[in-house]
Write an enzyme that holds these catalytic residues in place. Structure first.
Site, short mmCIF file in Angstrom:
data_model
loop_
_atom_site.label_atom_id
_atom_site.label_comp_id
_atom_site.label_asym_id
_atom_site.label_seq_id
_atom_site.Cartn_x
_atom_site.Cartn_y
_atom_site.Cartn_z
N GLU A 68 31.88 35.77 51.62
CA GLU A 68 32.06 34.82 52.56
C GLU A 68 32.24 35.45 54.19
OE1 GLU A 68 34.28 31.09 51.26
OE2 GLU A 68 35.49 32.73 50.40
N SER A 123 41.98 36.73 51.38
CA SER A 123 41.47 35.85 50.52
C SER A 123 41.98 34.44 51.21
CB SER A 123 42.45 35.94 49.19
OG SER A 123 42.05 36.92 48.46
N HIS A 150 34.77 38.58 53.46
CA HIS A 150 35.75 38.17 52.00
C HIS A 150 34.48 38.55 50.89
CE1 HIS A 150 37.78 35.33 49.21
NE2 HIS A 150 38.27 36.34 48.98
N1 3HC Z 1 32.23 47.72 38.46
C1 3HC Z 1 30.89 47.77 38.14
N2 3HC Z 1 30.42 46.80 37.10
C2 3HC Z 1 30.96 46.09 36.71
C3 3HC Z 1 32.38 46.14 36.69
C4 3HC Z 1 33.11 46.95 37.71
N3 3HC Z 1 34.31 46.87 37.99
N4 3HC Z 1 33.07 45.21 35.79
C5 3HC Z 1 31.73 44.67 35.01
N5 3HC Z 1 30.86 45.10 35.43
C6 3HC Z 1 29.47 44.95 35.03
C7 3HC Z 1 29.29 45.51 33.79
O1 3HC Z 1 28.84 46.88 33.70
C8 3HC Z 1 28.41 44.76 32.97
O2 3HC Z 1 26.88 44.66 33.36
P1 3HC Z 1 25.79 44.51 32.44
O3 3HC Z 1 25.74 43.29 32.03
O4 3HC Z 1 24.44 45.05 33.16
O5 3HC Z 1 25.99 45.55 31.33
C9 3HC Z 1 28.68 43.31 33.77
O6 3HC Z 1 29.39 43.59 34.72
C10 3HC Z 1 29.51 42.29 32.74
O7 3HC Z 1 30.75 43.20 32.43
P2 3HC Z 1 31.43 43.36 31.04
O8 3HC Z 1 30.11 43.31 29.96
O9 3HC Z 1 32.17 44.47 31.06
O10 3HC Z 1 32.35 42.25 30.92
P3 3HC Z 1 32.10 40.62 30.87
O11 3HC Z 1 30.47 40.39 30.44
O12 3HC Z 1 33.17 40.27 30.13
O13 3HC Z 1 32.07 40.24 32.55
C11 3HC Z 1 33.25 40.06 34.50
C12 3HC Z 1 33.30 40.66 33.34
C13 3HC Z 1 32.02 40.53 35.45
C14 3HC Z 1 34.64 40.33 35.35
C15 3HC Z 1 32.87 38.49 34.29
O14 3HC Z 1 33.75 38.16 33.39
C16 3HC Z 1 33.11 37.70 35.49
O15 3HC Z 1 32.11 37.73 36.30
N6 3HC Z 1 34.33 36.91 35.62
C17 3HC Z 1 34.69 35.91 36.70
C18 3HC Z 1 35.19 36.96 37.78
C19 3HC Z 1 35.57 36.04 38.98
O16 3HC Z 1 35.46 34.74 38.98
N7 3HC Z 1 35.75 36.65 39.87
C20 3HC Z 1 36.00 36.05 41.30
C21 3HC Z 1 37.54 36.05 41.42
S1 3HC Z 1 38.26 35.22 43.02
C22 3HC Z 1 38.28 36.37 44.12
O17 3HC Z 1 37.77 37.57 43.88
C23 3HC Z 1 38.55 36.06 45.64
C24 3HC Z 1 39.90 36.90 45.75
O18 3HC Z 1 39.99 36.59 47.14
C25 3HC Z 1 40.90 36.37 45.15
#
Ligand code: 3HC
Length: 304
Positions: free
Chosen positions: A172, A139, A160
């Site tokens: 990335e 990361s 990434h």
């Molecule tokens: N696997 C497969 N599908 C998934 C999933 C998983 N682990 N998690 C969620 N989904 C899908 C769901 O099936 C759903 O699909 P649908 O809309 O077609 O039904 C969709 O994603 C939305 O999920 P939920 O309805 O369960 O939940 P939310 O609407 O609350 O969304 C979330 C959850 C996708 C995590 C959303 O809140 C989100 O995008 N959050 C931001 C995440 C983010 O910013 N990530 C980046 C972090 S930084 C990083 O990773 C970098 C690293 O280096 C630190």
């Protein structure tokens, strides 16, 4: 299956020998990111071998993968037959040596520079006589420091992914000053055409593009909580309802993992020496106390 290059052994239109399409991928690590990357690769039709570090992970990693694929079936995104085919494409091993035939190995172990360097030195020997690409899902750690542990820095780069890997579209691609430009292009093509994600080429600076932007914001939210500006729910509500973010900064830090959040902040601070990257004391105390966010059930919020 979609492929990203011409048939092995044929010549490209420019007359240079064509590279074989990447079909055999290794993933090192079976945490949230490693499992997500393995799932994505398997759903893209690739042969995936996941190297894990404990006997326990040989049980828990396949379960985690199956649970995520089952979720896809429950949501109607995947048929049961697709799930079964994806599962059949993934094997798990404790023996890193079994990655010797992989064309691409993606490392996704915890954010620890010495650990990653040791691992890359070992992987370098394992794929010694091949032109395999070694990628890190780090990361925040500059790629050049990881590549320096190998004798093939031209074949080392960052790929990434974002959490949750099956959902977030961006990847990335990060070359170091020593990465062959053709390897960066090959990785971009692979990410776009085989994995179906959106690649961007990011600079080899701690945190690349996304985390260098994201972390000052997440750390500001922790400082607001720490100084009593507002409680965790209100801070998160401010950003979900005020800016339409899918989750607030404290819930997002919990999702990333507070230990990972600290490691990324430290890498950014070490690179830039800017106070905005320094991990706040509250975050340090929570991590030292085992409150690591969603994965342990308790971070800034509580999880079932
Ligand atoms: N696997 C497969 N599908 C998934 C999933 C998983 N682990 N998690 C969620 N989904 C899908 C769901 O099936 C759903 O699909 P649908 O809309 O077609 O039904 C969709 O994603 C939305 O999920 P939920 O309805 O369960 O939940 P939310 O609407 O609350 O969304 C979330 C959850 C996708 C995590 C959303 O809140 C989100 O995008 N959050 C931001 C995440 C983010 O910013 N990530 C980046 C972090 S930084 C990083 O990773 C970098 C690293 O280096 C630190």
């Amino acid at each position: 299956m979609t492929t990203n290059a011409t048939t092995p052994g044929t010549a490209s239109p420019t007359g240079t020998p064509a590279r074989a399409a990447i079909e055999r991928v290794g993933v090192v690590g079976s945490g949230i990111m490693g499992t997500g990357i393995a799932e994505l690769c398997a759903k893209s039709g690739l042969d995936v071998r996941v190297a894990v570090f404990s006997e326990t992970s040989l049980d828990t990693a396949p379960e985690r993968l199956a649970a995520s694929l089952d979720r896809g079936v429950a949501k109607g995104k995947l048929t049961p037959a697709d799930r079964d085919r994806a599962l059949a494409r993934v094997s798990f091993t404790r023996d890193l040596g079994r990655l010797a035939d992989r064309q691409l190995v993606i490392e996704a172990v915890k954010e620890d520079e010495a650990l990653k360097q040791d691992l890359f030195a070992t992987l370098d020997k394992i794929v010694e006589d091949t032109d395999a690409i070694l990628a890190t899902n780090t990361s925040s750690i500059p790629i050049s420091r990881i590549a320096a542990a190998t004798r093939r820095p031209a074949q080392v780069l960052g790929i990434h992914f974002f959490n949750p890997v099956p959902v977030l579209p961006l990847v990335e691609v990060v070359g170091s000053v020593l990465t062959d430009a053709a390897v960066v292009r090959r990785a971009e093509t692979f990410v776009r055409d085989v994995l179906g994600k959106q690649p961007i080429v990011s600079p080899d600076r701690a945190g690349f593009l996304v985390n260098a932007l994201l972390f000052p914001y997440l750390l500001s939210a922790v400082r607001m909580l720490e100084s009593g500006h507002a409680d965790a729910d209100t801070i998160d509500q401010a950003m979900t309802q005020g800016c339409s973010h899918p989750m607030g900064p404290l819930r997002l830090a919990d999702l990333i993992g507070l230990d990972t959040t600290v490691s990324i902040a430290q890498a950014l601070y070490e690179e830039y020496k800017e106070p905005l990257y320094a991990p706040p004391p509250l975050l340090m105390r929570m991590t030292e106390s085992g409150l690591l966010g969603k994965k342990t059930g308790q971070g800034f919020h509580t999880y079932a």
